[in-house]
Design a protein around this motif. Structure first.
Motif, PDB file in Angstrom:
ATOM      1  N   ALA A 162       0.817  -1.215   0.000  1.00  0.00           N
ATOM      2  CA  ALA A 162       0.000   0.000   0.000  1.00  0.00           C
ATOM      3  C   ALA A 162       0.854   1.270   0.000  1.00  0.00           C
ATOM      4  CB  ALA A 162      -0.918   0.008   1.223  1.00  0.00           C
ATOM      5  N   ASN A 163       2.170   1.123   0.192  1.00  0.00           N
ATOM      6  CA  ASN A 163       3.077   2.276   0.239  1.00  0.00           C
ATOM      7  C   ASN A 163       4.273   2.060  -0.686  1.00  0.00           C
ATOM      8  OD1 ASN A 163       2.202   4.108   2.793  1.00  0.00           O
ATOM      9  ND2 ASN A 163       1.872   1.945   3.297  1.00  0.00           N
ATOM     10  N   PRO A 164       4.040   1.847  -1.985  1.00  0.00           N
ATOM     11  CA  PRO A 164       5.150   1.480  -2.872  1.00  0.00           C
ATOM     12  C   PRO A 164       6.228   2.553  -2.992  1.00  0.00           C
ATOM     13  CG  PRO A 164       3.166   2.028  -4.125  1.00  0.00           C
ATOM     14  CD  PRO A 164       2.755   1.934  -2.697  1.00  0.00           C
ATOM     15  N   GLU A 165       5.857   3.831  -2.932  1.00  0.00           N
ATOM     16  CA  GLU A 165       6.861   4.882  -3.069  1.00  0.00           C
ATOM     17  C   GLU A 165       7.812   4.890  -1.883  1.00  0.00           C
ATOM     18  OE1 GLU A 165       5.145   8.680  -3.794  1.00  0.00           O
ATOM     19  OE2 GLU A 165       4.105   8.059  -5.622  1.00  0.00           O
ATOM     20  N   SER A 166       7.262   4.753  -0.682  1.00  0.00           N
ATOM     21  CA  SER A 166       8.108   4.749   0.515  1.00  0.00           C
ATOM     22  C   SER A 166       9.042   3.551   0.523  1.00  0.00           C
ATOM     23  CB  SER A 166       7.235   4.729   1.772  1.00  0.00           C
ATOM     24  OG  SER A 166       6.462   5.899   1.877  1.00  0.00           O
ATOM     25  N   ILE A 167       8.532   2.382   0.151  1.00  0.00           N
ATOM     26  CA  ILE A 167       9.359   1.178   0.138  1.00  0.00           C
ATOM     27  C   ILE A 167      10.440   1.281  -0.928  1.00  0.00           C
ATOM     28  CG2 ILE A 167       9.336  -1.317  -0.163  1.00  0.00           C
ATOM     29  CD1 ILE A 167       8.058  -0.239   2.451  1.00  0.00           C
ATOM     30  N   GLY A 168      10.090   1.844  -2.073  1.00  0.00           N
ATOM     31  CA  GLY A 168      11.087   2.043  -3.122  1.00  0.00           C
ATOM     32  C   GLY A 168      12.207   2.958  -2.671  1.00  0.00           C
ATOM     33  N   LYS A 169      11.855   3.984  -1.933  1.00  0.00           N
ATOM     34  CA  LYS A 169      12.864   4.907  -1.405  1.00  0.00           C
ATOM     35  C   LYS A 169      13.789   4.209  -0.426  1.00  0.00           C
ATOM     36  CE  LYS A 169      13.335   9.316   1.008  1.00  0.00           C
ATOM     37  NZ  LYS A 169      12.632  10.468   1.614  1.00  0.00           N
ATOM     38  N   MET A 170      13.208   3.320   0.412  1.00  0.00           N
ATOM     39  CA  MET A 170      14.011   2.584   1.378  1.00  0.00           C
ATOM     40  C   MET A 170      15.049   1.715   0.660  1.00  0.00           C
ATOM     41  SD  MET A 170      12.854  -0.389   4.080  1.00  0.00           S
ATOM     42  CE  MET A 170      12.532  -1.508   2.701  1.00  0.00           C
ATOM     43  N   PHE A 171      14.607   0.973  -0.354  1.00  0.00           N
ATOM     44  CA  PHE A 171      15.532   0.089  -1.063  1.00  0.00           C
ATOM     45  C   PHE A 171      16.607   0.880  -1.813  1.00  0.00           C
ATOM     46  CE2 PHE A 171      12.066  -3.165  -0.774  1.00  0.00           C
ATOM     47  CZ  PHE A 171      12.806  -4.130  -0.116  1.00  0.00           C
ATOM     48  N   SER A 172      16.230   2.033  -2.354  1.00  0.00           N
ATOM     49  CA  SER A 172      17.200   2.813  -3.118  1.00  0.00           C
ATOM     50  C   SER A 172      18.283   3.409  -2.228  1.00  0.00           C
ATOM     51  CB  SER A 172      16.482   3.930  -3.883  1.00  0.00           C
ATOM     52  OG  SER A 172      15.915   4.875  -2.987  1.00  0.00           O
ATOM     53  N   ALA A 173      17.995   3.537  -0.921  1.00  0.00           N
ATOM     54  CA  ALA A 173      18.993   4.085  -0.001  1.00  0.00           C
ATOM     55  C   ALA A 173      20.167   3.142   0.190  1.00  0.00           C
ATOM     56  CB  ALA A 173      18.348   4.412   1.339  1.00  0.00           C
TER      57      ALA A 173
END
Length: 562
Positions: A240-251
């Motif tokens: 439900a929060n794909p943008e936040s999770i994507g940001k986490m992985f990109s870090a």
């Protein structure tokens, strides 16, 4: 339906449908039907042995000690081998753990539940009398403890018959030593003991604020379903929060949890220890809370997840060192154990605005499971405890026991496969709280039309002033928004005419200058006149709390009313 509510609903349907990882099935359990995760393991050994797959990855950091998954499991295997072959520990026998946060706590826990024994985590903050009560009430055959708890047990025990194994003993301490036992048995395999899902796995004593604590009895199935529920909520929120999770992985930071709450409480034991052991995540464990030390560990170990009592999160974010500490890895912040005050959200917004924030609602008796709220859901309804778990059925009831309509405020009753089966050796308390599969929580709240849970207060904290109901949590929430208030508690002051009135105990923020007039003028703009505190006391020290983070109001009453 709001967009985030719709996304959570869709994700839940996808994850729980037939053939999906979190497929739900209904089974008869005693006199009622319960929902279960079909794919959840049946025993804790089966649940946790997945951690063995992570081999030489780091699992646990404690001060200067670093344990890989292989090291952890080798020590647990050695200790379990000793328990069975040397001490003849049998299935169903109780083994207590009484120590502060140490690696040996985790090793002992896993070893005990894996051989069919029953683990009894005792409150290491307890007095000698409280520790001895837990040992006596649970009829523990063995207690594994550190030196301070050993000394306390010796000073308070007259007739305890349980054996003792000492962790990190003094050099001159005689008796069984945990480290020597493990060293002598390294290389031994864990004994194969058949366990069933309905076998008792744990007796965890409630951190009650009145009377003797009660032993909450959990089966292997209760805890396995609870851990699977945590994993469901994590997956559902990620979808439900794909943008936040994507940001986490990109870090690019590997998942790493800072464990600062006690292991003898469900938040530390389940949400940090068991989940991380199963999922291959690194855990950085603190002996006791210090915001300054926590910041240093976050920077050194590149911590990504910090979940604690809300006041601890606020202390961390508002510590003078926060702005100068490298917290670039810190992504996920969670507040649990007690309701999150507005200061929790404001401190995050001011200092870590991009954080993936979460909270939830659960208790020892529900094995920490009921509702969860993370990411956009938290931003959407920050006063909510989150959406209800698919396993949980919900009712609110009137004082007379009538089931209320959705949205109506009443006492919360829950039915779930995660709920404990009973209170140990307390049939009357069990019969009072558990009726036809439903459990009385003692909490007041409601659920809205989007499946979001809201807590109002504890039923026993309700103040009735001249017939008017006053919920202390509402006043405490207002006080938390005052810049000079670091913490507060509202207690019931006996009143001959009105029955009782609210009194406020306020911890003043360092450097602030507050008077009774300041507080009254502030609250006059926010609360009805009948909710205004009749007495106000200011303190400099921390308010007394139990291990779950709840203020011990009886202690405050004794102090200020005597």
């Amino acid at each position: 339906m709001n967009d985030i509510a719709a996304r959570l609903h869709t994700a839940t349907e996808q994850l729980c449908q037939p053939g999906a990882p979190f497929e739900i099935e209904t089974r008869n359990s005693g006199s009622s039907e319960l929902r279960f995760y079909k794919n959840a393991p049946n025993t804790l050994r089966e649940l946790l042995d997945t951690g063995r797959n992570f081999e030489e990855q780091e699992f646990l950091i404690y001060q200067d000690e670093r344990l890989t998954f292989n090291t952890f499991f080798a020590r647990a295997d050695a200790f379990s081998h000793y328990l069975v072959t040397e001490l003849s520990i049998a299935k169903g026998e109780r083994i207590a753990i009484a120590m502060r946060n140490y690696p040996e706590w985790m090793i002992a826990y896993y070893a005990i539940v894996s051989i069919g024994a029953v683990v009894v985590p005792l409150n290491s903050w307890g007095s000698a009398d409280e520790l001895c009560y837990g040992l006596s009430d649970s009829m523990a055959k063995l207690v594994i403890c550190d030196q301070p708890r050993y000394d306390a047990i010796l000073s308070g025990a007259d007739q305890l018959s349980c054996q003792t194994i000492l962790v990190r003993a003094k050099d001159d301490q005689a008796g069984l030593c945990f480290e020597d036992i493990v060293r002598a048995n390294l290389g031994a395999a864990m004994p194969e003991i058949r366990c069933d899902s309905d076998d008792i796995a744990q007796i965890m004593y409630t951190s009650g604020t009145t009377g003797r604590p009660k032993g909450a009895v959990s089966t292997h199935r209760n805890i396995c379903q609870a851990i699977f529920s945590f994993e469901f909520h994590g997956m559902c929120s990620a979808m439900a929060n794909p943008e936040s999770i994507g940001k986490m992985f990109s870090a690019g930071f590997a998942p790493c949890t800072l464990l600062s709450v006690p292991l003898f409480h469900v938040s530390g034991c389940y949400a940090a220890f068991l989940l991380n052991l199963r999922a291959g995540r690194k855990t950085v464990m603190m002996y006791k809370w210090s915001a300054e030390e926590a910041l240093a560990l976050i920077a050194k170990e590149r911590v990504t997840i910090f979940s604690a009592v809300p006041s601890m999160v606020v202390d961390l974010l508002r510590h003078p060192n926060f702005k100068t500490t490298d917290t670039s890895s810190l992504f996920s912040l969670g507040g649990g154990g007690t309701a999150c005050p507005p200061s929790f959200s404001s401190a995050i917004a001011e200092n870590l605005s991009d954080a993936y924030v979460g909270t939830g609602y659960g208790m020892t008796e529900t094995n920490a499971i009921c509702a969860s709220c993370t990411g956009d859901a938290f931003l959407y309804k920050p006063n909510s405890a989150g959406t209800l778990s698919p396993l949980v059925e919900w009712q609110t009831r009137s004082p007379e026991g009538d089931v209320l309509a959705q949205g109506d405020v009443g006492e919360i009753w829950l039915k779930s496969a995660c709920n404990i089966s009973a209170y140990w050796n307390k049939p009357d308390a069990t019969a009072e709280s558990f009726i036809d599969g439903w459990m009385a929580t003692g909490d007041i709240g409601y659920i809205d039309d989007e499946n979001f849970v809201f807590l109002v207060d504890r039923a026993k904290d309700l103040i009735i002033r001249g017939g008017e109901n006053i919920y202390p949590a509402e006043i405490e929430s207002c006080l938390s928004q005052h810049s000079g208030v670091a913490d507060s508690a509202i207690i019931a002051i006996p009143n001959e005419h009105l029955g009782e009135t609210p009194g406020a105990v306020i911890r003043v923020r360092q450097g602030a200058d507050l008077s009774e007039t300041d507080i009254k003028d502030y609250l006059n703009t926010k609360l009805a006149a009948f909710k205004q505190p009749s007495h106000i006391w200011f303190v400099d020290e921390e308010l007394p709390r139990n291990p779950a983070g709840k203020v011990l109001k009886r202690e405050l009453l004794k102090r200020f009313m005597n």
